[in-house]
Scaffold this active site. Structure first.
Site, PDB file in Angstrom:
ATOM      1  N   GLN A   1     -53.193 -54.362  33.289  1.00  0.00           N
ATOM      2  CA  GLN A   1     -52.303 -53.557  32.465  1.00  0.00           C
ATOM      3  C   GLN A   1     -50.884 -53.477  33.049  1.00  0.00           C
ATOM      4  OE1 GLN A   1     -54.113 -49.986  30.468  1.00  0.00           O
ATOM      5  NE2 GLN A   1     -55.790 -50.353  31.899  1.00  0.00           N
TER       6      GLN A   1
ATOM      7  N   ARG B   1     -56.393 -49.916  23.568  1.00  0.00           N
ATOM      8  CA  ARG B   1     -56.061 -48.556  23.119  1.00  0.00           C
ATOM      9  C   ARG B   1     -57.039 -48.092  22.049  1.00  0.00           C
ATOM     10  NH1 ARG B   1     -54.496 -47.254  27.148  1.00  0.00           N
ATOM     11  NH2 ARG B   1     -55.207 -49.338  27.717  1.00  0.00           N
TER      12      ARG B   1
ATOM     13  N   ASP C   1     -50.995 -42.979  40.939  1.00  0.00           N
ATOM     14  CA  ASP C   1     -51.595 -43.461  39.690  1.00  0.00           C
ATOM     15  C   ASP C   1     -50.769 -44.635  39.159  1.00  0.00           C
ATOM     16  OD1 ASP C   1     -53.218 -43.584  37.496  1.00  0.00           O
ATOM     17  OD2 ASP C   1     -52.350 -41.852  36.474  1.00  0.00           O
ATOM     18  N   GLU C   2     -51.388 -45.483  38.337  1.00  0.00           N
ATOM     19  CA  GLU C   2     -50.698 -46.628  37.713  1.00  0.00           C
ATOM     20  C   GLU C   2     -49.955 -47.470  38.760  1.00  0.00           C
ATOM     21  OE1 GLU C   2     -51.369 -47.215  34.757  1.00  0.00           O
ATOM     22  OE2 GLU C   2     -51.475 -45.420  33.512  1.00  0.00           O
TER      23      GLU C   2
ATOM     24  N   LYS D   1     -59.525 -43.141  34.949  1.00  0.00           N
ATOM     25  CA  LYS D   1     -58.733 -43.144  36.192  1.00  0.00           C
ATOM     26  C   LYS D   1     -58.063 -41.798  36.473  1.00  0.00           C
ATOM     27  CE  LYS D   1     -54.622 -45.212  34.091  1.00  0.00           C
ATOM     28  NZ  LYS D   1     -53.859 -43.964  34.139  1.00  0.00           N
ATOM     29  N   THR D   2     -57.599 -41.091  35.421  1.00  0.00           N
ATOM     30  CA  THR D   2     -56.961 -39.785  35.646  1.00  0.00           C
ATOM     31  C   THR D   2     -57.977 -38.809  36.220  1.00  0.00           C
ATOM     32  OG1 THR D   2     -55.434 -40.174  33.824  1.00  0.00           O
ATOM     33  CG2 THR D   2     -55.662 -37.911  34.576  1.00  0.00           C
TER      34      THR D   2
END
Length: 728
Positions: A249, A606, A218-219, A34-35
């Site tokens: 998330q 993770r 983002d997020e 995503k980044t």
């Protein structure tokens, strides 16, 4: 300069990056890059669409993520990030407020930002002034209420529903007045006051709506109501809103995040395009498939089917320990076994837990085995007493109205100015209608102050005014050195090496800050009119311990599951997967099971290669030994993805191998019964007419007469006949 989406993007990523105008929701699964999407999108806008960097706003949730984003963009389009607006919600709003806050009456540009500790102290002061006892209403609970209110855009007047809320309202009201008096904002104010500014000053809002032609967030699943409002207001003109997030998330509901912001995005922003990034580049197929099965039990989510071309990988290892010590020994032994293979270094291993209290036994075991480790997200660097002392001096130098910082340093190092003297100063300030700092200058002429005390106060006043003068023509590092020398604080540090090293690190931070650019090549500082000292203090106020995390040193990382978000490790341990711990007791009580499941999902995803899960048959809780049951979430991971070990003896610390071995079940044993067609099993949530919601701990027998041991949040553990229960 990169002018087209790069070749290393998959088809879904390319489609997102090259999106034209209008709102877009990118549902980016864990490990899907995503980044990269946001950085490539910015490069596309600048390089292909010829959008000026200053017309792009990119918002994320941590300084670490923002800095990583800047670095990647520099690699794609050159050093143009200086004119881009990239940062956290708080840093972006701070930048706006430094320019615009004087448009609101009662606010000054060079305000101080209060951290959690400052807030608590000020709330205690307000409670004392209002004669409110902290026995039933703690300063910390009031701070939480105030922060929650600001995150929803609510003021003191909105707390008057009952006696409890009315008390909060009184403290909130006085707290706000004291903040204004000190020319200070708290962390939540950075967002709350920005929304107020936009609402009350439409011309200011219009200026930023025009400026930000493209907005990227983002997020997005972690946004709270006030952050949502900021995004909504700023995107109204151009409607080019590009958000990336993963509802699976969303784990910060406890601090105000609203998952409906991402679930209802297409309703809130008409003509939205939705793209799903479902290819995972991080984890093995086993880890990914187990995680997918777990999260599929949540009802409130966008459907996504994450997949990977990585290897199948090892099954997840689960260990049911005898107690916390046995759990810690197991973790320590497995780390030694992994390290002995030389396949993984210590820094490639992380241990996650639901609550900070779980780390103690693990730390003791790692120390015993000489395994190096570090706590991530514990007591932060900027919370250490010596660092706060030096920064308090700098804050008073920058803003003499900051009475919280002034009270902290007025007798540090000790200079004979005690509580009684400060009370006399407060009376002088009240009598003359001035601030506490100004009262220092008047103290020598006030007959209520003994002559000897007046000399001490005047000496301190001259010390601070001298440092203020010095700050006008010298850098941050030089000013810190001057503070240490002139105050005598250096003498304290000479006797305590560890504290001296911490202040030494503050010098390093100042040096890095000054290296980044002077006023001549920092147009933003000229735009806002702020000083270099204020800019440094602003930077420090927004820093967090997680922002400084790196894997340069070879140490095992210990952290809460909430702190783990955004990180990845080849090997992870998640300990304490038990009812009332994960899911946590408070979440069970408040019906937030789905968020707890998302929290475990975050922990699982993770991991790149290996996962170890543990729970314990006995655990001390507030000094009392309890017998927890394995978490319901364990039962939601199919047996094909997990291998289980139940405690049989003890771990040999010397060799790292088991002292006793036996044939172990492939999964933790599950006790269950059936009554009236309804089945009951350990870990299941049920409801009782009298006792309310509870969690099954044990099942004895079968049918209607089976005895079911249930733990109720309010009434404790009780044994009940199955026919009296209702399955939830």
């Amino acid at each position: 300069m990169n002018t087209t989406p790069t070749d290393n993007l998959n088809s879904a990523q390319k489609e997102a990056v090259s999106h034209g105008k209008g709102p877009m929701l990118v549902l980016a699964g864990a490990g899907s890059g995503k980044t990269k999407i946001i950085t490539e999108r910015i490069a596309h806008l600048v390089g292909t669409e010829n959008i000026a960097p200053r017309n792009i706003l990119a918002v994320t949730f941590t300084n670490k993520a923002a800095n990583e984003m800047k670095g990647r963009i520099n690699g794609l389009i050159g050093n143009l990030t200086r004119s881009l607006w990239i940062g956290t919600f708080h840093s972006v709003c701070l930048r706006i407020l430094k320019r615009e806050i004087t448009n609101l009456e009662g606010f000054g540009r060079d305000f101080t930002i209060y951290d959690d500790g400052d807030q608590i102290k000020l709330i205690k002061q307000c409670m004392a002034e209002l004669d409110i006892s902290d026995r039933t209403l703690t300063p910390r609970s009031i701070r939480s209420k105030i922060d929650g209110a600001k995150n929803k855009g609510l003021g003191p007047e909105d707390f008057k529903a009952d006696a409890y809320e009315e008390t909060v309202s009184k403290v909130y009201d006085l707290y706000e007045k004291e903040l204004r008096k000190a020319n200070a904002l708290d962390f939540s104010d950075l967002l709350h006051i920005t929304v107020r500014l936009f609402n009350e000053k439409p011309d200011v809002l219009k200026r930023y709506q025009t400026l930000f032609q493209y907005i990227l967030v983002d997020e997005y699943q972690d946004t709270n109501p006030v952050q949502y409002k900021i995004v909504e207001l700023l995107s109204k003109k151009h409607k080019n809103l590009f958000v990336v997030g993963d509802d699976n998330q969303s784990i910060y509901g406890w601090r105000g995040a609203d998952i409906t912001n991402i679930l209802d995005f297409e309703k809130d922003f008409p003509d939205t395009r939705i793209i799903k990034l479902e290819r995972n580049y991080r984890s093995t197929k086993t880890i990914l498939e187990a995680s997918n099965k777990l999260i599929s039990n949540n009802k409130h989510r966008h459907e996504k089917d994450l997949w990977s071309e990585n290897v199948q990988g090892d099954p997840i290892s689960y260990y049911l320990a005898r107690n916390e010590k046995d759990e810690a020994k197991y973790v320590g032994a497995q780390i030694q076994l992994e390290a002995a293979k030389e396949e993984f270094t210590y820094k490639s291993i992380a241990i996650f837990y639901r609550t900070n209290t779980q780390s103690r036994q693990i730390e003791e075991e790692l120390l015993y085995r000489s395994i190096p480790y570090r706590i991530v997200g514990g007591i932060g660097f900027y919370q250490r007493a010596e660092v706060k002392d030096v920064l308090a001096y700098l804050r008073v130098i920058a803003n003499s109205q900051d009475e919280m910082s002034l009270r902290r340093i007025i007798n540090v190092p000790a200079r004979g100015i005690g509580k009684g003297t400060i009370e006399r100063l407060e009376k002088i300030a009240a009598k003359n209608g001035v601030l506490l700092f100004d009262a220092l200058g008047l103290s020598a002429r006030d007959n209520t102050i003994p002559k000897g005390t007046a000399v001490k106060l005047e000496r301190f006043y001259k010390l601070i005014t001298g440092l203020i003068s010095f700050s006008e023509n010298n850098g941050i590092g030089e000013l810190i050195d001057r503070v240490l020398q002139k105050t005598g604080y250096l003498d304290i540090l000479e006797k305590e090496p560890e504290r001296r090293e911490n202040v030494g690190e503050l010098f390093n931070i100042a040096a890095e800050f000054e290296k980044e650019g002077s006023k001549e090549d920092n147009p933003e500082r000229d735009e806002s009119g702020t000083t270099e000292l204020n800019e440094f203090l602003d930077r420090v106020s927004l820093a967090s311990d997680l922002d400084t995390y790196n894997d340069k040193t070879d140490q095992v990382a210990l952290m809460t599951l909430h702190s783990a978000k955004g990180l990845e490790f080849p090997v992870t341990f998640i300990i304490g997967i038990e009812e009332n711990l994960l899911p946590h007791f408070n979440s069970i009580r408040e019906g937030e099971i789905e968020e707890e499941r998302r929290l475990l999902y975050v922990g699982l995803t993770r991991a790149k290669e290996k996962i170890y899960l543990t729970s314990s048959s006995r655990r001390l809780v507030f000094g009392k030994e309890e017998n927890p049951t394995p978490s319901r979430f364990l039962l939601e991971i199919p047996e094909e993805f997990i291998t289980a070990q139940v405690h049989q003896g003890d771990f040999n610390r010397a060799s790292g191998s088991r002292a006793k071995k036996s044939n172990l079940p492939s999964k933790a044993p599950v006790q269950q019964s059936s009554s009236n067609g309804k089945s009951y099993k350990a870990g299941q949530q049920i409801e009782h007419k009298k006792f309310g919601l509870g969690t099954i701990r044990n099942v004895e027998g079968s049918g209607d007469s089976a005895k079911v041991t249930v733990h109720f949040a309010r009434y404790g553990t009780k044994k009940i006949i199955a026919s009296y229960l209702e399955k939830k």
